[in-house]
Motif scaffolding. Sequence first.
Motif, mmCIF file in Angstrom:
data_model
loop_
_atom_site.group_PDB
_atom_site.id
_atom_site.type_symbol
_atom_site.label_atom_id
_atom_site.label_comp_id
_atom_site.label_asym_id
_atom_site.label_seq_id
_atom_site.Cartn_x
_atom_site.Cartn_y
_atom_site.Cartn_z
ATOM 1 N N ASP A 3 58.522 53.184 -16.618
ATOM 2 C CA ASP A 3 59.263 53.813 -17.518
ATOM 3 C C ASP A 3 58.704 55.481 -17.910
ATOM 4 O O ASP A 3 57.315 55.638 -17.299
ATOM 5 N N ARG A 4 59.165 56.154 -18.604
ATOM 6 C CA ARG A 4 58.679 57.694 -18.976
ATOM 7 C C ARG A 4 57.360 57.718 -19.704
ATOM 8 O O ARG A 4 56.538 58.449 -19.375
ATOM 9 N N SER A 5 56.886 56.328 -20.114
ATOM 10 C CA SER A 5 55.655 56.477 -20.837
ATOM 11 C C SER A 5 54.275 55.712 -19.972
ATOM 12 O O SER A 5 53.445 55.670 -20.393
ATOM 13 N N GLY A 6 54.692 55.516 -18.826
ATOM 14 C CA GLY A 6 53.807 55.139 -18.077
ATOM 15 C C GLY A 6 53.711 53.562 -17.864
ATOM 16 O O GLY A 6 52.662 53.150 -17.472
ATOM 17 N N GLN A 7 54.344 53.008 -18.707
ATOM 18 C CA GLN A 7 54.264 51.527 -18.926
ATOM 19 C C GLN A 7 54.740 50.929 -17.714
ATOM 20 O O GLN A 7 55.807 51.245 -16.962
ATOM 21 N N LEU A 8 54.152 49.635 -17.353
ATOM 22 C CA LEU A 8 54.740 48.621 -16.364
ATOM 23 C C LEU A 8 56.321 48.289 -16.709
ATOM 24 O O LEU A 8 56.213 47.836 -18.138
ATOM 25 N N THR A 9 56.894 48.175 -15.805
ATOM 26 C CA THR A 9 58.217 47.398 -15.938
ATOM 27 C C THR A 9 57.960 45.821 -16.241
ATOM 28 O O THR A 9 56.991 45.341 -15.851
ATOM 29 N N ARG A 10 59.071 45.100 -16.655
ATOM 30 C CA ARG A 10 58.804 43.683 -16.920
ATOM 31 C C ARG A 10 58.671 42.955 -15.546
ATOM 32 O O ARG A 10 58.169 41.958 -15.598
ATOM 33 N N LYS A 11 59.371 43.587 -14.650
ATOM 34 C CA LYS A 11 59.411 42.875 -13.266
ATOM 35 C C LYS A 11 57.796 43.140 -12.698
ATOM 36 O O LYS A 11 57.278 42.149 -12.173
ATOM 37 N N GLN A 12 57.204 44.416 -12.775
ATOM 38 C CA GLN A 12 55.828 44.533 -12.379
ATOM 39 C C GLN A 12 54.865 43.537 -13.212
ATOM 40 O O GLN A 12 53.879 43.210 -12.411
ATOM 41 N N ILE A 13 55.220 43.453 -14.442
ATOM 42 C CA ILE A 13 54.249 42.420 -15.304
ATOM 43 C C ILE A 13 54.543 41.055 -14.598
ATOM 44 O O ILE A 13 53.316 40.409 -14.672
ATOM 45 N N GLY A 14 55.542 40.621 -14.519
ATOM 46 C CA GLY A 14 56.000 39.508 -13.941
ATOM 47 C C GLY A 14 55.226 38.908 -12.801
ATOM 48 O O GLY A 14 54.607 38.043 -12.529
ATOM 49 N N LEU B 71 51.104 36.425 -9.253
ATOM 50 C CA LEU B 71 50.177 36.632 -8.271
ATOM 51 C C LEU B 71 48.927 35.998 -8.747
ATOM 52 O O LEU B 71 48.152 35.168 -8.187
ATOM 53 N N LYS B 72 48.616 36.138 -9.875
ATOM 54 C CA LYS B 72 47.459 35.515 -10.750
ATOM 55 C C LYS B 72 47.626 34.058 -10.622
ATOM 56 O O LYS B 72 46.775 33.294 -10.378
ATOM 57 N N ALA B 73 48.861 33.682 -10.886
ATOM 58 C CA ALA B 73 49.006 32.084 -10.948
ATOM 59 C C ALA B 73 48.941 31.663 -9.420
ATOM 60 O O ALA B 73 48.266 30.448 -9.360
ATOM 61 N N ARG B 74 49.541 32.238 -8.567
ATOM 62 C CA ARG B 74 49.201 31.981 -6.990
ATOM 63 C C ARG B 74 47.915 31.672 -6.885
ATOM 64 O O ARG B 74 47.451 30.613 -6.131
ATOM 65 N N ARG B 75 47.111 32.679 -7.011
ATOM 66 C CA ARG B 75 45.740 32.588 -6.689
ATOM 67 C C ARG B 75 44.986 31.747 -7.553
ATOM 68 O O ARG B 75 44.097 30.966 -6.704
ATOM 69 N N TRP B 76 45.142 31.204 -8.663
ATOM 70 C CA TRP B 76 44.590 30.309 -9.376
ATOM 71 C C TRP B 76 44.882 28.950 -8.856
ATOM 72 O O TRP B 76 43.991 28.009 -8.702
ATOM 73 N N LEU B 77 46.371 28.746 -8.543
ATOM 74 C CA LEU B 77 46.711 27.531 -7.677
ATOM 75 C C LEU B 77 46.039 27.180 -6.352
ATOM 76 O O LEU B 77 45.578 26.091 -6.124
ATOM 77 N N GLU B 78 45.816 28.259 -5.702
ATOM 78 C CA GLU B 78 45.439 28.161 -4.443
ATOM 79 C C GLU B 78 43.885 27.597 -4.666
ATOM 80 O O GLU B 78 43.453 27.163 -3.756
ATOM 81 N N SER B 79 43.222 28.376 -5.724
ATOM 82 C CA SER B 79 41.777 27.732 -5.891
ATOM 83 C C SER B 79 41.766 26.372 -6.261
ATOM 84 O O SER B 79 40.629 25.977 -6.259
ATOM 85 N N LYS B 80 42.881 25.588 -6.616
ATOM 86 C CA LYS B 80 42.918 24.439 -6.881
ATOM 87 C C LYS B 80 43.598 23.499 -5.817
ATOM 88 O O LYS B 80 43.549 22.406 -5.906
#
Length: 131
Positions: free
Chosen positions: A9-20, A25-34
């Motif tokens: 958005d215009r304030s340079g914030q990430l969109t909800r989709k980008q945050i999600g 990706l963090k969850a995937r990597r964490w689960l792969e480590s398990k």
Amino acid sequence: MAQIPAGADRSGQLTRKQIGDAWELKARRWLESKGLRLIAANVQTRGGEIDLIMKHGPTTVFIEVRYRKTASFGGAAASVTRPKQRKLLQTARLWLARHNGSFDTVDCRFDVIAFTENDVEWIQNAFNDHS
């Protein structure tokens, strides 16, 4: 004049989709480590989406990833409501059918990875088609 990056958005914030996407990706990597192995990500069917589909040994695992900044309203895990569970079950049912399977023929479970503040909670078998 500088261009605004696509998806921000215009304030340079990430969109909800980008945050999600970042938390998935963090969850995937964490689960792969398990020891889990990725089958698919962001599987969409009419009426629903499954964040991650992974293998845990012989078991196919459908994973919902949730993130909340604070636990003020029950935390991330609490946001996986019964209606959301029904959507996930239906989406998984359709995905299995497309891959010549069903809940009766494939060993599967539904997990939730919940990120609340700096904590991660892995709820294995969080719900099923009989709950």
